[in-house]
Design an enzyme around this catalytic site. Structure first.
Site, short mmCIF file in Angstrom:
data_model
loop_
_atom_site.label_atom_id
_atom_site.label_comp_id
_atom_site.label_asym_id
_atom_site.label_seq_id
_atom_site.Cartn_x
_atom_site.Cartn_y
_atom_site.Cartn_z
N GLY A 1 -1.19 -1.79 -8.97
CA GLY A 1 -2.42 -2.29 -10.10
C GLY A 1 -3.41 -1.53 -10.00
O GLY A 1 -3.38 -0.75 -9.84
N GLY B 1 -5.67 -0.76 -6.53
CA GLY B 1 -4.40 -0.22 -5.80
C GLY B 1 -2.95 0.24 -5.69
O GLY B 1 -2.08 -0.55 -6.86
N ASP C 1 -9.63 -13.99 -7.28
CA ASP C 1 -8.41 -13.64 -8.13
C ASP C 1 -7.00 -14.31 -7.90
O ASP C 1 -5.79 -13.34 -7.84
CB ASP C 1 -7.94 -11.78 -7.89
#
Length: 531
Positions: free
Chosen positions: A239, A242, A354
């Site tokens: 993503g 990384g 996230d």
């Protein structure tokens, strides 16, 4: 049935310090792999020696009456030596393959020095410097440098001995009828010896350089496929932050997952500066519903990484992609479990930032139970850090604009930290993420799981951001009436989805308690895990 997907980000757990440890581990790995390769090649050389010696004995017999018409070789002695060397190689192979602690340096000398001396004797006995048996020494030197790659300085003693065994055996076993001084004055003999030494030394030199190059390439391969004590197996996903790899912990002999974080995505360098402190904080989280982080560090190339436990199962994103909306009681149990994990993190002043379906993972435990795990605390940060960055939308009144620059599921590094479909409105306008921003993300994820669609849908990124900041969400029961959601669940989710953080639940624990009346009993299993 449990599945492993590319979106999976299974995790790990305990702290290890950065660059020095990684360098030491990598150097130790080089040494172990090089020694193992050295041993394997030496065993291969002994096996080839055992197979080729009888063949060379046949050549001795066939050439005895044609190669040396004036001076017949001591054929019987040659055949005895060939037979003895065959037994020697077989005995070495049998002994050394089970003697793992036997020094490889001693193996090297035992395998190559005896045939070097014997070939030198055969050369001296069949015409001395003019003998074609020097080809055997050339073949032996070539085999040694090709079969056993390594650093030139390490292998120079053995290869040098093999080269020098040619003139040494000529001096020791040669025909010196006129005395040693007379032999040294024989222009033909000395000329042939020098002429044969030149290709021998050239082959040895080229072979050592080639061996050194192969050794260097082997080290680079180890480095590319290794991270200290971890062996990289394959890529699981990637993503904006990384790449995630399935790896193997060599010391513990178990699978794990490594996430490499690309510092290039953070031009300010803030990510690198925060990394170690936040990795330490994250590794201290002990909730059974938080993926365990047990190592972290910085690679020799400057990439940040952390290591997580490996999980077998599926992410909630996989379930959405495959099955759409999920039963409300199961979804509420997942949300409550997520709240429990995040409550511990918030108590340590860590904000996830996230939360999304891809970061909630249904793992299969050893006793075949289902357990939800919160993944990817890789962009977690402490509340006392500086602001996240510039606002994504400079003015909400600008309204939606054309174009969709990036997939809405991706994390935008350097602008917002999180996934726009699930990010709280205040974060999109530039405010620092707080515990109530995580609360919004949990509610947005639950909304998606309950209804089969995100809180807001849009055709462009600008439209999505505008709706998230300005438009009130619909009630889940209206979006998906077929789900027959219980009375009261709408108000719980809509409160957590309020635009103003202060209007949401005061804590993640309060949100969890509000969800509990609608949640399935702990340990309830989703249908997908029963397949």
């Amino acid at each position: 049935m449990a599945r492993e997907r590319s979106s999976q980000k299974p995790g790990t757990a305990s702290i290890r310090h950065g660059p020095p440890t990684i360098q030491e581990n990598l150097e130790a790995r080089f040494e172990r792999e090089t020694t193992a390769l050295f041993r394997t090649r030496l065993l291969t050389a002994s096996m080839f020696g055992a197979m080729l010696m009888p063949l060379f004995g046949v050549i001795d017999v066939l050439g005895a009456n044609s190669w040396w018409p004036d001076t017949s070789p001591p054929l019987a002695a040659f055949l005895i030596l060939r037979f003895a060397m065959t037994l020697w190689f077989v005995a070495l192979w049998v002994f050394l393959r089970n003697a793992e602690s036997f020094p490889v340096g001693a193996m090297d000398w035992l395998i190559f020095a005896p045939p070097g001396l014997i070939l030198g004797y055969m050369t001296a006995a069949t015409g001395g410097a003019e003998s074609s048996y020097v080809a055997g020494t050339i073949l032996l030197v070539s085999a040694r440098t090709i079969l056993v790659p390594g650093e030139a300085r390490t292998h120079l003693p053995v290869v040098g001995f093999l080269v020098l065994s040619y003139p040494l055996t000529l001096v020791l076993f040669g025909d010196h009828q006129a005395g040693f001084g007379g032999w040294m004055r024989d222009v033909d003999q000395v000329g042939h010896m020098i002429a044969n030494l030149f290709p021998l030394m050239t082959i040895a030199g080229v072979g050592l350089v080639g061996s050194d190059m192969i050794h260097a390439m082997h080290q680079r391969l180890i480095s590319a496929r290794s991270l200290g004590r971890y062996k990289i197996k394959r890529e699981l996903g990637r993503g904006a932050m990384g790449v995630v790899y399935l790896a193997w912990h060599r010391d513990l002999d178990r699978p794990c997952v490594i996430k490499l974080i690309n510092p290039d995505k953070d031009s300010s360098g803030a990510l690198r500066r925060r990394f170690e402190r936040e990795a330490r904080e994250t590794s201290l989280l002990r909730s059974p519903h938080t993926v365990q982080v047990f190592d972290f560090g910085i690679t020799n190339k400057g990439q940040l990484f952390y290591v997580m436990e490996h999980l077998d199962g599926v992410s909630l994103q996989d379930m959405l992609d495959d099955d759409g909306s999920q039963p409300f009681d199961i979804v509420c149990r997942w949300m409550a479990t997520t709240c429990e994990s995040l409550a511990e993190a918030h108590a340590r002043m860590l904000i996830h930032r996230d939360i999304k379906p891809a970061n909630l993972f249904l793992a299969r435990t050893a006793d075949d139970r289902e357990m939800l795990k919160v993944l990817d605390f890789g962009i977690a940060r402490k509340l006392d850090d500086e602001g996240v960055g510039a606002p994504v939308v400079s003015s909400p009144s600008d309204g939606p604009g054309p174009g969709l620059p990036e997939d809405a599921r991706l994390t935008a590094v350097g602008t917002i930290m999180g996934t726009p479909l699930y990010v709280a409105p205040e974060v999109l306008t530039g405010a620092p993420a707080s515990d109530r921003a995580d609360q919004y993300s949990v509610a947005a994820t639950g909304f998606h799981l309950l209804t089969g669609r995100p809180v807001f849908t849009a055709t462009t990124m600008e439209e999505l951001l505008f709706k998230t900041i300005e438009v009130e969400p619909e009630a889940p029961s209206k979006v998906h009436p077929e789900a027959r959601l219980p009375a009261g669940l709408d108000s719980v989710l809509l409160r957590a989805l309020r635009k103003k953080p202060e209007e949401r639940f005061p804590s993640m624990e309060a949100f969890r308690q509000a969800l509990e009346p609608f949640a399935a009993a702990p340990g309830a299993t989703s249908s997908v895990m029963e397949r």
